[in-house]
Design an enzyme around this catalytic site. Structure first.
Site, PDB file in Angstrom:
ATOM      1  CB  CYS A  30     -12.162  40.683  20.005  1.00 11.30           C
ATOM      2  SG  CYS A  30     -13.486  40.792  18.859  1.00 11.30           S
ATOM      3  CB  CYS A  48     -13.643  37.078  19.618  1.00 15.33           C
ATOM      4  SG  CYS A  48     -13.237  37.494  17.818  1.00 15.33           S
ATOM      5  CB  CYS A  59     -11.118  41.948  15.735  1.00 18.85           C
ATOM      6  SG  CYS A  59     -11.576  40.138  15.860  1.00 18.85           S
ATOM      7  CG  HIS A  66     -15.808  40.305  15.147  1.00 17.30           C
ATOM      8  ND1 HIS A  66     -15.155  39.491  16.077  1.00 17.30           N
ATOM      9  CD2 HIS A  66     -17.194  39.980  14.973  1.00 17.30           C
ATOM     10  CE1 HIS A  66     -15.989  38.347  16.285  1.00 17.30           C
ATOM     11  NE2 HIS A  66     -16.958  38.589  15.562  1.00 17.30           N
ATOM     12  CE  LYS A 107     -15.773  20.564   5.890  1.00 20.94           C
ATOM     13  NZ  LYS A 107     -15.933  19.396   6.022  1.00 20.94           N
TER      14      LYS A 107
END
Length: 506
Positions: A125, A128, A143, A146, A298
RNA sequence: GGCUCCGUAGCUCAGCGGUUAGAGCGCGCCACUCAUAAUGGCGAGGCCGGUGGUUCGAAUCCACCCGGAGCUACCA
């Protein structure tokens, strides 16, 4: 005997969370316990700072990878401090000394003929700036981040002959059934090995943030190779002018989460073999702390914030909770409610209150001096072999089981108080002798559990032992009846005060 | 798909061939008053996922089925 325990080095692309705290706490329990035994201990933790995700995270924040590393390494250091953890060194993979050792070892692997030039083919990618694995790809080879269609691209880089170590790894596993514990992880790693190993590339041509490949400075060493070597490199420079590798290598135990099993149980020993370095004694795997149905993360926003819990309840409470609540090695659920319950019922009511009532009665009935008396036989029996059992459990990395053994004795002591009713004995001068025995037994029992609890809850155990006037925490004295009466008890206050606050979760 | 593991009280789990199946939490009742209104005792609550089989005897062994989890490599 030397004892070297490590945590993984934590990746600095994010903030520390409970998962990091968990491994660090477990490692500290082991380190402190081994020190109690008088062993020569080295305890390492630190941060992993190279690689693509760090450069990306830094980019998003508009700072350099180095700056991001500095910032978050600081946060991980603060976490260790907040948790009252006794690591002997804090390694960062950006330490120049670390890079030197990495280069040295990788060069040796190369010189030994375990590296060749190859072509990596994968889905790349450009946004990335990274290759995606098959499992990461989404529908139509796009991806996951993206959502753009990816091309199969090639990169020439350096390959490590992992496949050639299959036999030696199988041999290692056959020879050492406790190389990976618990058993199910051992099986998982072994079946992975038996399923056939493939070589993999140990360098990256497109990246710059890392340790340069010594014989090809246009490339950088793959982060995992870099990261794993921390366990070895740290010993080379943690104490200036001293090479601790002689004293502490091979590592006694690498504590890790189950997500990085293969790196530690397969690639790592193979790398060491390739470099003619001894492999570690064992790799200990723990599970995940789950909140609700999901793995704590998170991105899901369900993190129990360790700094906050420590601030409200103290490090000991958090240390206790994570070891107590989740059977070490398995996944388990944690929650603010669960924390509350254990804090109140076990720490405050059972342990803290046992301390209060014991000290109060010694103060009231015997002027604050622990009576001298023979150890009560029933309690002596209940405490028989306790230290030995705790030792064995911790040797097997059964932290939760060890803690449970200790806790059963705390309950035993509360039962003892209820049955003996010292307040009744105190009313009858004819039973003064029995009262002496009971109070001595209580002080002694409390002392023993506190010594054993010290690795888990160092601050509280020390406070309580100080109040009992017996501060020795060596494991040798964790025997019921080992210490005679006669000590003057002091003030303790509330070990675990009730906290009238909102839930500890963030 | 393949390999491995798990499904036992409301919840979390232990038991893994042999008397009426256990623990902790939660719930109900009782006792005590030294203590941070803490502690202790008793009790309620389970066709041990389902079906078949092996056995004198199965939560425990085997087969299959249902339900769930992990691993099946170059994300750190």
């Amino acid at each position: 005997m030397s004892y070297y325990v490590t945590t993984p080095i934590y990746y600095v692309n994010g903030e520390p969370h409970l998962g990091h705290a968990y491994t660090t706490i477990a490692a500290d329990v082991l380190a402190r316990h081994m020190r109690q035994r008088g062993e020569d201990v080295f305890f390492l933790t630190g941060t992993d700072e190279h690689g693509e995700p760090v450069t990306q995270a830094a980019e998003r924040l508009g700072i350099t990878p180095r700056e991001l590393g500095d910032r978050n390494a600081g946060r991980f250091r603060e976490l260790a401090r907040a948790l009252n953890v006794t690591n002997d060194f804090f390694i960062r993979t950006t330490d120049p000394e670390h890079a030197e050792v990495v280069a040295e070892v990788v060069q040796r692997i190369y010189d030994n003929g375990h590296v060749y030039e190859g072509t990596y083919e994968g889905w790349y990618c450009p946004r990335c700036a990274d290759f995606k694995t098959e499992s990461e790809l989404e529908e139509g080879n796009t991806c996951p981040i993206h959502k753009i269609e990816l091309e199969l691209e090639h990169e020439d880089n350096w390959f490590f002959r992992l496949a050639s170590f299959q036999e030696r790894l199988e041999h290692l596993y056959a020879e050492r059934p406790d190389f990976v514990i618990p058993q199910n992880r051992y099986n998982e790693a072994l079946s992975f090995i038996k399923g056939g190993l493939r070589d993999f590339s140990l360098s990256r041509a497109r990246l710059k943030w890392g340790v340069p490949v010594p014989w090809d400075r246009s490339q950088v060493i793959y982060v995992w190779i870099d990261a794993l070597l921390n366990y070895y490199s740290a010993l080379a420079y943690a104490r200036p002018g001293e090479d601790l590798r002689d004293r502490f290598w091979p590592a006694t135990v690498h504590l890790i989460g189950k997500d990085i099993l293969k790196f530690h149980a397969v690639i790592w020993p193979a790398m060491l073999m390739a470099a003619d370095i001894e492999v570690p004694r064992r790799v200990g795997i723990h599970g995940f702390l789950l909140l609700g149905e999901h793995k704590m993360s998170k991105s899901l926003g369900n993190v129990i914030e360790p700094f906050r819990v420590v601030e409200l309840y103290g490090a000991d409470a958090l240390r206790f909770y994570v070891v107590r609540e989740v059977s070490f090695g398995s996944d388990g659920e944690v929650s603010p409610d669960g924390f509350e319950t254990r804090y109140t019922t076990e720490l405050a009511n059972e342990y803290g209150n046992l301390a209060s009532r014991t000290l109060a009665m010694i103060d009231r009935y015997r002027d604050g001096i622990v009576p001298e008396a023979p150890p009560d036989t029933a309690l002596a029996a209940a405490f028989d072999q306790l230290a030995e059992v705790v030792r064995e459990r911790l040797d097997d990395l059964e932290l939760t089981a060890a803690l449970d053994e200790i806790w059963r004795r705390i309950k035993e002591l509360n039962r003892f108080v209820q049955e003996e009713q010292p307040w009744q004995l105190s009313k009858d001068d004819a039973r003064a002798e029995r009262l002496d025995e009971v109070l001595y037994a209580l002080a002694e029992g409390l002392r023993v559990v506190s010594v054993l609890l010290h690795p888990f809850m160092p601050e509280s155990a020390e406070r309580l032992l100080a109040a009992l006037g017996r501060e020795d925490v060596s494991l040798d004295c964790a025997r019921f009846g080992a210490v005679p009466g006669g000590a003057t008890v002091g003030e303790l206050g509330q070990l675990f005060p009730r906290v009238e606050a909102e839930a500890p979760a963030a």
